[in-house]
Design an enzyme around this catalytic site. Structure first.
Site, PDB file in Angstrom:
ATOM      1  N   LYS A  49      -9.874   2.366  14.318  1.00 29.31           N
ATOM      2  CA  LYS A  49      -8.546   2.793  14.794  1.00 29.31           C
ATOM      3  C   LYS A  49      -8.550   2.883  16.321  1.00 29.31           C
ATOM      4  O   LYS A  49      -7.609   2.454  16.981  1.00 29.31           O
ATOM      5  CB  LYS A  49      -8.135   4.130  14.164  1.00 29.31           C
ATOM      6  CG  LYS A  49      -7.911   4.044  12.660  1.00 29.31           C
ATOM      7  CD  LYS A  49      -6.800   3.061  12.296  1.00 29.31           C
ATOM      8  CE  LYS A  49      -6.612   2.870  10.828  1.00 29.31           C
ATOM      9  NZ  LYS A  49      -5.730   1.751  10.458  1.00 29.31           N
ATOM     10  N   ASN A  68      -8.743  12.454  -0.975  1.00 31.34           N
ATOM     11  CA  ASN A  68      -7.791  13.305  -0.256  1.00 31.34           C
ATOM     12  C   ASN A  68      -7.306  14.456  -1.133  1.00 31.34           C
ATOM     13  O   ASN A  68      -7.294  14.370  -2.360  1.00 31.34           O
ATOM     14  CB  ASN A  68      -6.605  12.475   0.245  1.00 31.34           C
ATOM     15  CG  ASN A  68      -7.049  11.456   1.286  1.00 31.34           C
ATOM     16  OD1 ASN A  68      -6.968  10.262   1.057  1.00 31.34           O
ATOM     17  ND2 ASN A  68      -7.546  11.927   2.405  1.00 31.34           N
ATOM     18  N   ILE A 127       1.582   3.783   2.384  1.00 30.97           N
ATOM     19  CA  ILE A 127       2.583   3.981   3.452  1.00 30.97           C
ATOM     20  C   ILE A 127       3.424   2.714   3.614  1.00 30.97           C
ATOM     21  O   ILE A 127       4.638   2.769   3.838  1.00 30.97           O
ATOM     22  CB  ILE A 127       1.894   4.381   4.778  1.00 30.97           C
ATOM     23  CG1 ILE A 127       1.008   5.610   4.548  1.00 30.97           C
ATOM     24  CG2 ILE A 127       2.935   4.673   5.858  1.00 30.97           C
ATOM     25  CD1 ILE A 127       0.091   5.952   5.708  1.00 30.97           C
ATOM     26  N   TYR A 135     -14.643   3.853  10.290  1.00 27.04           N
ATOM     27  CA  TYR A 135     -13.191   3.799  10.069  1.00 27.04           C
ATOM     28  C   TYR A 135     -12.461   4.288  11.319  1.00 27.04           C
ATOM     29  O   TYR A 135     -11.552   3.624  11.842  1.00 27.04           O
ATOM     30  CB  TYR A 135     -12.816   4.663   8.859  1.00 27.04           C
ATOM     31  CG  TYR A 135     -11.343   5.007   8.801  1.00 27.04           C
ATOM     32  CD1 TYR A 135     -10.408   4.067   8.405  1.00 27.04           C
ATOM     33  CD2 TYR A 135     -10.891   6.275   9.195  1.00 27.04           C
ATOM     34  CE1 TYR A 135      -9.050   4.381   8.383  1.00 27.04           C
ATOM     35  CE2 TYR A 135      -9.540   6.590   9.173  1.00 27.04           C
ATOM     36  CZ  TYR A 135      -8.624   5.649   8.770  1.00 27.04           C
ATOM     37  OH  TYR A 135      -7.286   5.949   8.765  1.00 27.04           O
ATOM     38  N   GLY A 154       0.834  -1.210   0.000  1.00 26.26           N
ATOM     39  CA  GLY A 154       0.000   0.000   0.000  1.00 26.26           C
ATOM     40  C   GLY A 154       0.867   1.257   0.000  1.00 26.26           C
ATOM     41  O   GLY A 154       2.096   1.183  -0.116  1.00 26.26           O
ATOM     42  N   ASN A 189      -6.286  -3.264  -2.758  1.00 27.49           N
ATOM     43  CA  ASN A 189      -6.239  -1.838  -3.084  1.00 27.49           C
ATOM     44  C   ASN A 189      -4.868  -1.452  -3.647  1.00 27.49           C
ATOM     45  O   ASN A 189      -4.414  -0.325  -3.488  1.00 27.49           O
ATOM     46  CB  ASN A 189      -6.558  -1.032  -1.809  1.00 27.49           C
ATOM     47  CG  ASN A 189      -6.877   0.408  -2.095  1.00 27.49           C
ATOM     48  OD1 ASN A 189      -7.254   0.767  -3.218  1.00 27.49           O
ATOM     49  ND2 ASN A 189      -6.695   1.266  -1.110  1.00 27.49           N
ATOM     50  N   SER A 191      -4.397   6.684  13.572  1.00 29.66           N
ATOM     51  CA  SER A 191      -4.697   7.933  12.860  1.00 29.66           C
ATOM     52  C   SER A 191      -5.065   9.047  13.835  1.00 29.66           C
ATOM     53  O   SER A 191      -5.642   8.785  14.904  1.00 29.66           O
ATOM     54  CB  SER A 191      -5.878   7.658  11.926  1.00 29.66           C
ATOM     55  OG  SER A 191      -6.439   8.864  11.472  1.00 29.66           O
TER      56      SER A 191
HETATM   57  N1  UFG Z   1     -10.179  19.141   0.714  1.00 33.59           N
HETATM   58  C1  UFG Z   1     -10.660  20.016  -0.229  1.00 33.59           C
HETATM   59  N2  UFG Z   1     -10.990  19.515  -1.442  1.00 33.59           N
HETATM   60  C2  UFG Z   1     -10.859  18.200  -1.787  1.00 33.59           C
HETATM   61  C3  UFG Z   1     -10.345  17.312  -0.807  1.00 33.59           C
HETATM   62  C4  UFG Z   1     -10.028  17.813   0.444  1.00 33.59           C
HETATM   63  O1  UFG Z   1     -10.801  21.208   0.023  1.00 33.59           O
HETATM   64  O2  UFG Z   1     -11.188  17.815  -2.900  1.00 33.59           O
HETATM   65  C5  UFG Z   1      -9.793  19.657   2.038  1.00 33.59           C
HETATM   66  C6  UFG Z   1     -10.597  19.059   3.174  1.00 33.59           C
HETATM   67  O3  UFG Z   1     -11.769  19.776   3.390  1.00 33.59           O
HETATM   68  C7  UFG Z   1      -9.593  19.167   4.321  1.00 33.59           C
HETATM   69  C8  UFG Z   1      -8.227  19.063   3.661  1.00 33.59           C
HETATM   70  O4  UFG Z   1      -8.463  19.318   2.280  1.00 33.59           O
HETATM   71  O5  UFG Z   1      -9.691  20.435   4.896  1.00 33.59           O
HETATM   72  C9  UFG Z   1      -7.607  17.695   3.803  1.00 33.59           C
HETATM   73  O6  UFG Z   1      -8.543  16.722   3.393  1.00 33.59           O
HETATM   74  P1  UFG Z   1      -8.144  15.204   3.192  1.00 33.59           P
HETATM   75  O7  UFG Z   1      -9.377  14.468   2.748  1.00 33.59           O
HETATM   76  O8  UFG Z   1      -6.933  15.097   2.344  1.00 33.59           O
HETATM   77  O9  UFG Z   1      -7.701  14.770   4.644  1.00 33.59           O
HETATM   78  P2  UFG Z   1      -8.554  14.728   5.994  1.00 33.59           P
HETATM   79  O10 UFG Z   1      -7.819  15.631   6.941  1.00 33.59           O
HETATM   80  O11 UFG Z   1      -9.975  14.968   5.814  1.00 33.59           O
HETATM   81  O12 UFG Z   1      -8.423  13.183   6.311  1.00 33.59           O
HETATM   82  C10 UFG Z   1      -7.384  12.697   7.027  1.00 33.59           C
HETATM   83  C11 UFG Z   1      -7.090  11.233   6.629  1.00 33.59           C
HETATM   84  C12 UFG Z   1      -8.170  10.304   7.104  1.00 33.59           C
HETATM   85  C13 UFG Z   1      -8.521  10.588   8.534  1.00 33.59           C
HETATM   86  C14 UFG Z   1      -8.910  12.034   8.681  1.00 33.59           C
HETATM   87  C15 UFG Z   1      -9.349  12.440  10.051  1.00 33.59           C
HETATM   88  O13 UFG Z   1      -6.924  11.103   5.233  1.00 33.59           O
HETATM   89  O14 UFG Z   1      -7.709   8.983   7.009  1.00 33.59           O
HETATM   90  O15 UFG Z   1      -7.767  12.801   8.338  1.00 33.59           O
HETATM   91  O16 UFG Z   1      -8.274  12.598  10.906  1.00 33.59           O
HETATM   92  F1  UFG Z   1      -9.539   9.825   8.960  1.00 33.59           F
END
Ligand code: UFG
Length: 343
Positions: A156, A202, A13, A152, A11, A36, A127
């Protein structure tokens, strides 16, 4: 030479951690169910390390096969357990998939390792999601764990509890949970990186896919948060730094920490970056103007999340080294590699 099992080692990481383990002279065995990822990643690991690393295709939900695997790999000294599903949204729609993939496979593996009756050093992939919306920033490990917001996140939290209980009950387990903040970036060779299936959830893969033309535009989820520019703040950490934190943790368990050691550590940079800052940094390192618009807030997002990493700095002797610029440039090089290789 210690022999280390890496579950989910093909994967995102996992693959970077396999490379770092190899660089540090560990013998590595990878297991992965390929749900995946693909065997291309194994080929790329072989290219980077210039050696052939043992791989076994195995689904840890299969108790019989897990038993067979562990009993024929009795020399294992350490385990880094990545194998799990990780999409927050999917976990809300299909919670049983997450409880089975992330927890049933964990207990299966732990049962078999326990039966070996030897000292096992175990690193669990956790996480920052375990903290939910934090009361105090930067987040320390003593921030209370709140009710999880998704299945999810719950897996964790429960995973950490299972491991802690096992360490407390048994004489042969030492363990560390690593609470990752936001992993980004790719290996400097651009041969391995994050390969999302379908539409990326993400931020960084969405940015690089937009810049390369796979997506029309990026939506910034909200610019009316109480932050310096209104967009959300996260702690983005280079995946190579994150991979190295696993090796440091393992070293500490093997060489220094006492028997029946258990603890959890934040793994981040300690620095918060907003979505708009990240976009602007990406534009400057890639030289590409990004097509983005401001949209609605995404349900479940919190305004700010960044780590206090002093515990990992002090006790694990680990510190992140790469800048956000390095990380974004490596993500961009990886996206170009995906395009060239049609991955
Ligand atoms: N974002 C956007 N547009 C996008 C995607 C994300 O603006 O298309 C923003 C989100 O709103 C957030 C930031 O980018 O503010 C980061 O978003 P990610 O989805 O990349 O990451 P998250 O912080 O939401 O998610 C991470 C991990 C998850 C974990 C989560 C909660 O990827 O595994 O933190 O701690 F569950």
């Amino acid at each position: 030479m210690s022999k280390i099992l890496v579950t989910g080692g093909l994967g995102y990481i996992g693959s970077h951690t396999v490379v770092e383990l190899h660089n540090q002279g560990y013998e590595v065995v990878i297991i992965d169910d390929l749900s995946n990822t693909s065997l291309n990643v194994l080929e790329s690991i072989h290219k980077i390390t210039n050696s052939s690393i043992k791989f076994v295709e195995l689904d840890l939900k299969n108790s019989v096969k897990t038993k067979e695997f562990v009993s024929s790999n009795k020399e294992i000294d350490g385990v880094i357990h990545f194998a799990a599903s990780k999409a927050v949204g999917e976990s809300v729609e299909n919670p049983l998939k997450y409880y089975t993939n992330n927890l049933f496979s964990l207990t299966n593996l732990l049962n078999e390792l326990k039966n070996l009756n030897k000292e096992i050093n175990f690193i669990f992939s956790s996480s920052a999601t375990v903290y939910g919306d934090p009361k105090i920033l930067p987040i320390t490990e003593s921030e209370p764990i709140k009710k999880a917001e998704s299945p999810y996140g719950n897996t964790k939290q429960i995973g950490e509890e299972i491991i802690k209980d096992l360490v407390n009950s048994s004489s042969n387990f030492n363990a560390i949970s690593l609470r990752y903040f936001n992993p980004i970036g790719a290996h400097p060779s651009a041969l391995i990186g994050e390969l999302p299936i379908g539409i990326p959830q993400n931020l960084v893969p969405y940015i690089t896919q937009t810049a390369i033309g796979k997506r029309n535009e990026l939506t910034v989820f909200g610019d009316n948060y109480l932050t310096r520019d209104g967009s959300c703040i996260r702690d983005y950490i280079h995946v190579v730094d994150l991979a190295k934190a696993h090796i440091k943790s393992l070293e500490k368990l093997i060489k220094e920490f006492s028997k029946n050691y258990y603890d959890a550590f934040n793994i981040g940079t300690g620095k918060g970056t907003s979505v708009l800052e990240l976009i602007s940094c990406f534009e400057s390192v890639s030289g590409k103007k990004l097509n983005f618009r401001i949209g609605e807030r995404r349900k479940g997002d919190i305004a700010k999340c960044f780590a206090d990493v002093s515990k990992a700095n002090e006790l694990l002797n680990w510190k992140s080294k790469h800048s956000i610029e390095d990380a974004l440039l490596s993500s961009w090089n990886w996206e170009k590699h995906i395009k060239n290789e049609k991955l």
